[in-house]
Design an enzyme around this catalytic site. Sequence first.
Site, PDB file in Angstrom:
ATOM      1  N   SER A 183       0.815  -1.220   0.000  1.00 41.50           N
ATOM      2  CA  SER A 183       0.000   0.000   0.000  1.00 41.50           C
ATOM      3  C   SER A 183       0.843   1.263   0.000  1.00 41.50           C
ATOM      4  O   SER A 183       0.311   2.356  -0.180  1.00 41.50           O
ATOM      5  CB  SER A 183      -0.942   0.003   1.212  1.00 41.50           C
ATOM      6  OG  SER A 183      -0.211   0.046   2.420  1.00 41.50           O
ATOM      7  N   LYS A 217      -6.348   4.889   7.787  1.00 36.50           N
ATOM      8  CA  LYS A 217      -5.202   5.666   7.299  1.00 36.50           C
ATOM      9  C   LYS A 217      -5.548   7.148   7.187  1.00 36.50           C
ATOM     10  O   LYS A 217      -4.766   8.016   7.608  1.00 36.50           O
ATOM     11  CB  LYS A 217      -4.744   5.109   5.951  1.00 36.50           C
ATOM     12  CG  LYS A 217      -4.117   3.728   6.055  1.00 36.50           C
ATOM     13  CD  LYS A 217      -3.767   3.168   4.682  1.00 36.50           C
ATOM     14  CE  LYS A 217      -3.100   1.791   4.815  1.00 36.50           C
ATOM     15  NZ  LYS A 217      -2.791   1.192   3.504  1.00 36.50           N
TER      16      LYS A 217
END
Length: 815
Positions: A657, A700
Amino acid sequence: MAELSPLGSDALCHRCVPDRLPFDTTADLKDLDGALGQERAMGALKFGTDIRGQHYNIYALGPSGLGKHLAVTNYLRERAAGEPIPSDWCYVHNFAEPHKPRALRLPPGNGIRLRLSMASLIEELKVALPAALEGDDFRTRRDAILEATKKRQGEMFEKLQEDAQAQGVALLRTPIGFTFAPAKDGEVLTPEQFQHLPEAEQKRLQATMEALGSRLEEVMRQMPRLEQEQRAAIRALIREVTTHVVDHLFADLRKAYTGLAVVLDHLEAVRRDVIENAHQFRQADSEGEHMPALGGEDGEMATALRRYRVNLLIDHSQSNGAPVHFEDHPTHENLVGRIEHLSRFGALMTDFNLVKPGALHLANGGYLVIDALRVLTQPMAWEGLKRTLRARRVRIESIGQILSLISTVSLDPEPIPLDVKVVLVGDRQLYYMLSALDPDFNELFKVPADFSDDMDRSDEGVDRFCRYIAALQREEGLAPLDRDAVARVVDHASRLTEDGRKLSIHRRALADLLRESHYWAEQRSSPVISGEDVRHAIDAKIHRADRVRERIYEQIERGTLMVATSGAVTGQVNGLAVTQLGGFSFGFPSRITARTRLGRGQLIDIEREVKLGGPIHSKGVLILQGFLGARYAAERPLSLHASLVFEQSYSGVEGDSASAAELCVLLSSLAQTPIRQSLAITGSVDQHGRIQPIGGVNEKVEGFFDVCREMGLTGEQGVLVPSSNVQHLMLREDVVEACAAGRFRVYAITTIDEALALLTGCEAGERDAGGAFPEGSLNRRIEERLDAFLAAARKFAQDPEPGGAGATGATNHHA
């Protein structure tokens, strides 16, 4: 390229509008019929229970806490209620082979009836037989036999004595037996008197005593035969009396079990054994002869009479339909049964009465539910279950017998035929491991029932979900939820799935949320759970678990962890990571840096070099190398040496990611163009520069927002997320409110060029028809920098050391 605009608040969270819910509280809703969102799994359950083929057992797979066990049990109980009641099973003594108890299969309810009948029969025999064997008639007839034997013995001795007296010899009884001596006029002669007799008379008397001695020996030899005949006559008398009593007691019992051949056969065996061993029922006689005592369990008679009992192994007298049994502790013995022992006189003793059933016996004719992980972790339990299912009969063996660790003679109960559907309940990983590693598993468990942990968030889905929440609330005995509370639960369910278009149906998580919301409603003395109670429950649960998160944010604020949220830096970007501690996940920013210089096309992943990077992360870095070569050096060498690292990272790095962030920071270093530190980026990238979706997008975004809030929101901060992750956004209310007020921003990106434009404020640029990037664009700067590296490399190849060896050596080396 047009400038990207931040996402609107509607795209950041798919809120459930309370006013659209057609009820006031969950008390107005009906319970949901069936298992929510489990059509596939319930269809598999129906198929697995309907089909009659061999080994179509079921594995119910899905995450722990999903409610699989409850759904399976409810379905099986509903189905089993309409199925036939299975047979009763009993163990009885095997009179031919005592160590092999016989198994009797009886119609439901007849097992307990037979056990009570045999118990009553034993009590009757304990009274009737002693009464008959101790009665006057029996004693008279027995005494007659004894008297007749004594008379015959007396007559034989009297005849011998008369013959001896007629021949001048007396029969004498001594302490050691009988003997003969010469006599005259009834008086025994002394040795001196015998010596004064004529020699002829002495010889005659000696010959006579020898002949009489031979007759005495013959008489003595007949004594055991007479006693044997006496005992036989007494036994015949006992048999006659016992048979009369026993036949009378057994006659009614046989009538009660007409048509049950196995019971009649056993009753006949019991009848014969009682007649043969009637002495067990006698009390001590009047002469003080020691006989077994009547009475309690410690008596010899009680021990002997145990073989006439019935060990009711399985009783269905109170059952309604087929059994559904869940074995919580599936050890080998708990599955197949066990043989217990009693301590008597310092030794362990056992018999068929101590045979105990296992879960397979209890579920026979129905359904057995077992936790897959528990049965696999018990010694020999999994092998015992498979062996039993293959053989389709239950054999009771201890682990010691199976492993040949015990050589002593023990019971070997007759195996019981098995007809059961076994349902294993476990997670998906365990199912796939068993399928791959155990060759017997796919043969024995042919039906997977795959339980889903989410469902579509459609209008119909939300309606069914609300009814599911109402059912949970009533089942837990909680206060009803108002529509605002239900709307908050709906939003939280989407948050749990990390998808705004899905709803989590994880039973444990939802039930915990309702219970904790009920607690906060009680603190307000409110009879109804409100939306504020649900929010409070969610926030309080996070607060109980977020100590580590707070410490990380504190270290960032204090500068111990160096993360910038303002300014611009070349070769540095804020990447985003997610970590999970226990059941709590949170995101936080990480500083990623890159350095580039002249080299031979090497891209160094420092995390991988020091073995802190996982294989997926390493794969992401190698993809970057493919992207660089294809875009900027397709037809020439890539004269580059670059290094990438997660700064202040002291544990492992895994996942791809951060590959978009790593590519951006690498290109920033090549272009010598700074990146805005007010932005963070997450997403993976492919070799064509397309941004791919990642997990944990909500955590996030919220992680960077929390850090920026601590450092001070300026309105310039934000996060770049893959556009394919927009559908997954379910951000907290405070984040959405900040975005709506323009104090924070979330951008959706589809390509690395869009990310570069946002991060640097410069257009990335696209190649024109001639293959050139626009003047001043980022890609043009990168290409020019790489061209400079290539030129320097060629120059170095021609003259690697000024004043040193000439081009010849260098050229040969380059070749």
